[in-house]
Design a protein around this motif. Sequence first.
Motif, PDB file in Angstrom:
ATOM      1  N   GLY A   1       0.796  -1.217   0.000  1.00 46.93           N
ATOM      2  CA  GLY A   1       0.000   0.000   0.000  1.00 46.93           C
ATOM      3  C   GLY A   1       0.829   1.267   0.000  1.00 46.93           C
TER       4      GLY A   1
ATOM      5  N   ARG B   1      -0.623   5.486   2.675  1.00 45.41           N
ATOM      6  CA  ARG B   1      -1.453   5.452   3.877  1.00 45.41           C
ATOM      7  C   ARG B   1      -1.579   4.049   4.453  1.00 45.41           C
ATOM      8  N   TYR B   2      -1.650   3.042   3.583  1.00 44.96           N
ATOM      9  CA  TYR B   2      -1.889   1.683   4.049  1.00 44.96           C
ATOM     10  C   TYR B   2      -0.665   0.807   3.872  1.00 44.96           C
ATOM     11  N   TYR B   3      -0.523  -0.149   4.760  1.00 41.10           N
ATOM     12  CA  TYR B   3       0.651  -1.007   4.834  1.00 41.10           C
ATOM     13  C   TYR B   3       0.646  -2.050   3.718  1.00 41.10           C
TER      14      TYR B   3
ATOM     15  N   ARG C   1      -2.292  -4.457   1.145  1.00 36.51           N
ATOM     16  CA  ARG C   1      -3.685  -4.483   0.719  1.00 36.51           C
ATOM     17  C   ARG C   1      -3.973  -5.739  -0.091  1.00 36.51           C
TER      18      ARG C   1
ATOM     19  N   TYR D   1      -7.392  -3.858   4.042  1.00 35.97           N
ATOM     20  CA  TYR D   1      -6.111  -3.205   4.305  1.00 35.97           C
ATOM     21  C   TYR D   1      -5.529  -3.819   5.570  1.00 35.97           C
TER      22      TYR D   1
ATOM     23  N   GLY E   1      -2.308  -4.332   8.488  1.00 34.60           N
ATOM     24  CA  GLY E   1      -1.198  -3.717   9.188  1.00 34.60           C
ATOM     25  C   GLY E   1      -0.457  -4.741  10.020  1.00 34.60           C
TER      26      GLY E   1
ATOM     27  N   GLN F   1      -6.321  -3.198   9.166  1.00 36.83           N
ATOM     28  CA  GLN F   1      -5.852  -1.882   9.596  1.00 36.83           C
ATOM     29  C   GLN F   1      -6.932  -0.834   9.315  1.00 36.83           C
ATOM     30  N   HIS F   2      -7.545  -0.356  10.381  1.00 36.96           N
ATOM     31  CA  HIS F   2      -8.525   0.715  10.271  1.00 36.96           C
ATOM     32  C   HIS F   2      -8.851   1.189  11.674  1.00 36.96           C
TER      33      HIS F   2
END
Length: 258
Positions: A69, A72-74, A76, A81, A83, A132-133
Motif C-alpha cells: 500500500g 497510507r496503508y501497509y 492491501r 487493508y 497492518g 488496519q482501520h
Amino acid sequence: MDTYELKDIDVGFDFTSDTAHYWDDFWKEDDLGWSKMDPDSKSPTLRRYHQLLWSRRLPCGQSMQLTDGRSRYYLRWDELYMGSDSILVSFRHADKKEVLDAVRNMVPDYHSFVEKYVRDFYTIGGMMLFPQHRYSFNCARGCNKRICDRWDYTLECIRRYYQGGTSPLSRAMERDKEFFDLFVDFKGFVDFFFLQDCVDEHYEKVNLWLGESFFEKNPYPHSASEYLAWIEAEYDFLRKRNRRIEEFCRASLEESGI
C-alpha cells in the motif's frame, strides 16, 4: 518493492536493525527503554516478509495476494487493508516500575537483557498481520483492559469467535468478520499463521502463558519471577514459530524445485 522470495526470509532477522533511528535515545525516558520508531510500520524488510508469507491460498479457497500500500496503508488485498503488529509484549510501563526494578535486581545487566529480547521479539515469529482501520480488532486488543495486548488472551478470544462464543473482543471481531471468515474455523486460522504451539493437539484449548484463568483483571506479571516466566513463555513460542516458518519456506522451495 524489491524482489524477494521465500528463500530470502531469515527468521533471525531483527527488524529494529532496518528501522531508522530505532535505538536512538532508547534509554533516555525514565530508563524504561522505549523508541519513537516502530518496526511494524518502518521496517521495509518486515513488510516484504509479511507480503511473501501471507500471499498464498487461504482456508476459504481464495488466494490472497498482498500488494504494497506504500502510503497510507501497509498492505492491501482487494478491499482489505492490513497492518503489522508485534504479538510479544514486555509491559515496560511506568506503572510497572516496582516489578521492573525487581527484575533489574535479578538479572546481571538489565539494559542488555531488555535489548536482547527486544531484538529477538522483533523477528518474524513475533509478528502478525491484522486488518488496519480505526477501531480494528488489533486496536481493541491493545486497549481492552481484560486483554492488555496479551497474545494468549487474544488467541482465546479468536477461538471463542469461531466456536460461536463471546469474549472481551467479540464486538471488535464482528467488525473484522470479513477477515476472520477467510480462515473458516479456528484450526484454519491457527495453521495459516503457524500458531500451532499456542494450542493443544486438538485445537480445543489455548495455552495460558501466565495466571490461572483467562481474562483476569490486571493480567500483568505481579512479581519479578512472574515477569521472567512471562518473557520465557514468549521466547518458547517465538523459537517454535520461527522454526515452523523456516520449515514452511524450505518445504515450499523444495516443492517448486528451487
